[in-house]
Design an enzyme around this catalytic site. Structure first.
Site, PDB file in Angstrom:
ATOM      1  N   PRO A  78       0.794  -1.222   0.000  1.00  0.00           N
ATOM      2  CA  PRO A  78       0.000   0.000   0.000  1.00  0.00           C
ATOM      3  C   PRO A  78       0.833   1.281   0.000  1.00  0.00           C
ATOM      4  O   PRO A  78       1.897   1.336   0.613  1.00  0.00           O
ATOM      5  CB  PRO A  78      -0.817  -0.106   1.287  1.00  0.00           C
ATOM      6  CG  PRO A  78      -0.080  -1.074   2.141  1.00  0.00           C
ATOM      7  CD  PRO A  78       0.560  -2.036   1.192  1.00  0.00           C
ATOM      8  N   ASN A  79       0.315   2.257  -0.689  1.00  0.00           N
ATOM      9  CA  ASN A  79       0.860   3.619  -0.779  1.00  0.00           C
ATOM     10  C   ASN A  79       2.136   3.726  -1.613  1.00  0.00           C
ATOM     11  O   ASN A  79       2.625   4.829  -1.850  1.00  0.00           O
ATOM     12  CB  ASN A  79       1.099   4.229   0.621  1.00  0.00           C
ATOM     13  CG  ASN A  79      -0.183   4.331   1.412  1.00  0.00           C
ATOM     14  OD1 ASN A  79      -1.140   4.922   0.932  1.00  0.00           O
ATOM     15  ND2 ASN A  79      -0.242   3.732   2.583  1.00  0.00           N
TER      16      ASN A  79
ATOM     17  N   ARG B  29       5.037  11.108  -2.374  1.00  0.00           N
ATOM     18  CA  ARG B  29       4.777  10.774  -0.979  1.00  0.00           C
ATOM     19  C   ARG B  29       6.046  10.967  -0.132  1.00  0.00           C
ATOM     20  O   ARG B  29       7.044  10.288  -0.354  1.00  0.00           O
ATOM     21  CB  ARG B  29       4.390   9.290  -0.958  1.00  0.00           C
ATOM     22  CG  ARG B  29       4.244   8.700   0.388  1.00  0.00           C
ATOM     23  CD  ARG B  29       4.155   7.192   0.297  1.00  0.00           C
ATOM     24  NE  ARG B  29       3.955   6.672   1.617  1.00  0.00           N
ATOM     25  CZ  ARG B  29       4.267   5.459   2.003  1.00  0.00           C
ATOM     26  NH1 ARG B  29       4.796   4.611   1.150  1.00  0.00           N
ATOM     27  NH2 ARG B  29       4.056   5.090   3.238  1.00  0.00           N
TER      28      ARG B  29
ATOM     29  N   TYR C 157      11.169   8.835   1.213  1.00  0.00           N
ATOM     30  CA  TYR C 157      11.082   7.764   0.213  1.00  0.00           C
ATOM     31  C   TYR C 157      11.721   8.108  -1.132  1.00  0.00           C
ATOM     32  O   TYR C 157      11.782   7.260  -2.019  1.00  0.00           O
ATOM     33  CB  TYR C 157       9.609   7.370   0.014  1.00  0.00           C
ATOM     34  CG  TYR C 157       8.981   6.809   1.279  1.00  0.00           C
ATOM     35  CD1 TYR C 157       9.496   5.657   1.868  1.00  0.00           C
ATOM     36  CD2 TYR C 157       7.906   7.441   1.889  1.00  0.00           C
ATOM     37  CE1 TYR C 157       8.932   5.140   3.034  1.00  0.00           C
ATOM     38  CE2 TYR C 157       7.333   6.929   3.051  1.00  0.00           C
ATOM     39  CZ  TYR C 157       7.854   5.782   3.620  1.00  0.00           C
ATOM     40  OH  TYR C 157       7.307   5.274   4.768  1.00  0.00           O
TER      41      TYR C 157
ATOM     42  N   ASN D 191       8.134  -5.457  -0.972  1.00  0.00           N
ATOM     43  CA  ASN D 191       8.052  -4.318  -0.070  1.00  0.00           C
ATOM     44  C   ASN D 191       6.597  -4.258   0.368  1.00  0.00           C
ATOM     45  O   ASN D 191       5.734  -3.807  -0.378  1.00  0.00           O
ATOM     46  CB  ASN D 191       8.470  -3.015  -0.767  1.00  0.00           C
ATOM     47  CG  ASN D 191       8.420  -1.829   0.201  1.00  0.00           C
ATOM     48  OD1 ASN D 191       7.949  -1.956   1.332  1.00  0.00           O
ATOM     49  ND2 ASN D 191       8.905  -0.682  -0.257  1.00  0.00           N
TER      50      ASN D 191
ATOM     51  N   ALA E 183       3.147  -0.660   4.778  1.00  0.00           N
ATOM     52  CA  ALA E 183       2.687  -0.728   6.168  1.00  0.00           C
ATOM     53  C   ALA E 183       2.222  -2.130   6.570  1.00  0.00           C
ATOM     54  O   ALA E 183       2.247  -2.477   7.757  1.00  0.00           O
ATOM     55  CB  ALA E 183       1.561   0.281   6.391  1.00  0.00           C
TER      56      ALA E 183
ATOM     57  N   GLU F 219      12.954  -9.432   1.435  1.00  0.00           N
ATOM     58  CA  GLU F 219      12.188  -8.281   1.905  1.00  0.00           C
ATOM     59  C   GLU F 219      12.978  -7.012   1.640  1.00  0.00           C
ATOM     60  O   GLU F 219      14.169  -6.952   1.973  1.00  0.00           O
ATOM     61  CB  GLU F 219      11.936  -8.443   3.418  1.00  0.00           C
ATOM     62  CG  GLU F 219      11.182  -7.277   4.023  1.00  0.00           C
ATOM     63  CD  GLU F 219      10.956  -7.441   5.529  1.00  0.00           C
ATOM     64  OE1 GLU F 219      11.424  -8.437   6.125  1.00  0.00           O
ATOM     65  OE2 GLU F 219      10.313  -6.538   6.098  1.00  0.00           O
TER      66      GLU F 219
ATOM     67  N   HIS G 237      12.850  -2.509   1.706  1.00  0.00           N
ATOM     68  CA  HIS G 237      12.224  -1.241   2.082  1.00  0.00           C
ATOM     69  C   HIS G 237      13.101  -0.107   1.605  1.00  0.00           C
ATOM     70  O   HIS G 237      14.334  -0.215   1.649  1.00  0.00           O
ATOM     71  CB  HIS G 237      12.055  -1.134   3.602  1.00  0.00           C
ATOM     72  CG  HIS G 237      11.194  -2.215   4.169  1.00  0.00           C
ATOM     73  ND1 HIS G 237       9.825  -2.173   4.116  1.00  0.00           N
ATOM     74  CD2 HIS G 237      11.518  -3.394   4.743  1.00  0.00           C
ATOM     75  CE1 HIS G 237       9.338  -3.287   4.647  1.00  0.00           C
ATOM     76  NE2 HIS G 237      10.344  -4.044   5.038  1.00  0.00           N
TER      77      HIS G 237
ATOM     78  N   ARG H 293      13.541   4.696  12.373  1.00  0.00           N
ATOM     79  CA  ARG H 293      12.232   5.348  12.384  1.00  0.00           C
ATOM     80  C   ARG H 293      11.415   4.940  13.613  1.00  0.00           C
ATOM     81  O   ARG H 293      11.960   4.431  14.577  1.00  0.00           O
ATOM     82  CB  ARG H 293      11.520   5.044  11.058  1.00  0.00           C
ATOM     83  CG  ARG H 293      12.360   5.479   9.848  1.00  0.00           C
ATOM     84  CD  ARG H 293      11.633   5.305   8.557  1.00  0.00           C
ATOM     85  NE  ARG H 293      10.397   6.100   8.531  1.00  0.00           N
ATOM     86  CZ  ARG H 293       9.385   5.888   7.684  1.00  0.00           C
ATOM     87  NH1 ARG H 293       9.474   4.898   6.799  1.00  0.00           N
ATOM     88  NH2 ARG H 293       8.309   6.637   7.726  1.00  0.00           N
TER      89      ARG H 293
HETATM   90  C1  DQA Z   1       8.282   1.164   3.711  1.00  0.00           C
HETATM   91  C2  DQA Z   1       8.380   1.360   5.221  1.00  0.00           C
HETATM   92  C3  DQA Z   1       7.040   1.132   5.887  1.00  0.00           C
HETATM   93  O1  DQA Z   1       7.146   1.328   7.292  1.00  0.00           O
HETATM   94  C4  DQA Z   1       6.008   2.108   5.339  1.00  0.00           C
HETATM   95  O2  DQA Z   1       4.747   1.853   5.902  1.00  0.00           O
HETATM   96  C5  DQA Z   1       5.953   2.109   3.858  1.00  0.00           C
HETATM   97  C6  DQA Z   1       7.200   2.037   3.100  1.00  0.00           C
HETATM   98  C7  DQA Z   1       9.614   1.488   2.986  1.00  0.00           C
HETATM   99  O3  DQA Z   1       9.775   1.080   1.846  1.00  0.00           O
HETATM  100  O4  DQA Z   1      10.469   2.185   3.546  1.00  0.00           O
HETATM  101  O5  DQA Z   1       4.893   2.235   3.261  1.00  0.00           O
HETATM  102  O6  DQA Z   1       7.984  -0.214   3.452  1.00  0.00           O
END
Ligand code: DQA
Length: 152
Positions: free
Chosen positions: A15-16, A23, A28, A79, A82, A103, A105, A112
């Site tokens: 998501p997002n 964003r 990011y 990735n 959240a 995994e 990110h 964080r």
């Molecule tokens: C994320 C880190 C997560 O905590 C966050 O909710 C994201 C992006 C990252 O790529 O740094 O949506 O996965």
């Protein structure tokens, strides 16, 4: 999969991540999701794998995509956004998929908020790459290809 088909690496974005570029760019970065996907496809060509990318804001869609990857993909890069920190359903799907999972990110989770320090996905992953921005994905793809080659 035909005899001459390249191994496929499935890259999942949670998501997002469709909002990348706009964003919180200080966290990011300015690279868009389309930009990241294009870099992954290009690196995949260089390394001899087919890269398929998929983004969803819906937990169940991600679960279904992981289920469908079983026996189809050679490795899975994820990735979870959240959902990383909340989703037992995605963890269970990854465990059931019987695939090497990496995994990734963009941000360094451990710099964080505390709630980002725990990842359910990590239990199903060979390893985690975080903190390198878009490069986390490219490093993750290199790790996936090394794992695929070791298995062949
Ligand atoms: C994320 C880190 C997560 O905590 C966050 O909710 C994201 C992006 C990252 O790529 O740094 O949506 O996965």
């Amino acid at each position: 999969m035909g005899m001459d088909a390249l191994p496929r690496v499935l890259v999942l974005h949670g998501p997002n991540l469709n909002m990348l570029g706009q964003r919180e760019p200080q966290i990011y970065g300015y690279t868009t999701l389309a930009g990241i996907n294009a870099m992954l496809v290009a690196l995949g060509q260089e390394l001899g794998v087919e890269v398929e990318t998929f983004q969803s804001n819906h937990e169940g869609e991600l679960v279904s995509k992981i289920q469908a990857a079983r026996g189809q993909a050679a490795a899975l890069l994820i990735n979870g956004g959240a959902y990383t920190h909340t989703s037992v359903a995605i963890l269970d799907a990854l465990l059931a998929a019987d695939l090497p999972v990496i995994e990734v990110h963009l941000s360094n989770l451990y710099k964080r908020e505390e709630f980002r320090h725990h990842s359910y996905i990590a239990r199903a992953a060979i390893g985690q790459i975080c903190g390198f921005g878009a490069d986390s994905y490219l490093l993750g793809l290199r790790a996936a290809v090394n794992i695929i080659h070791r298995k062949q």
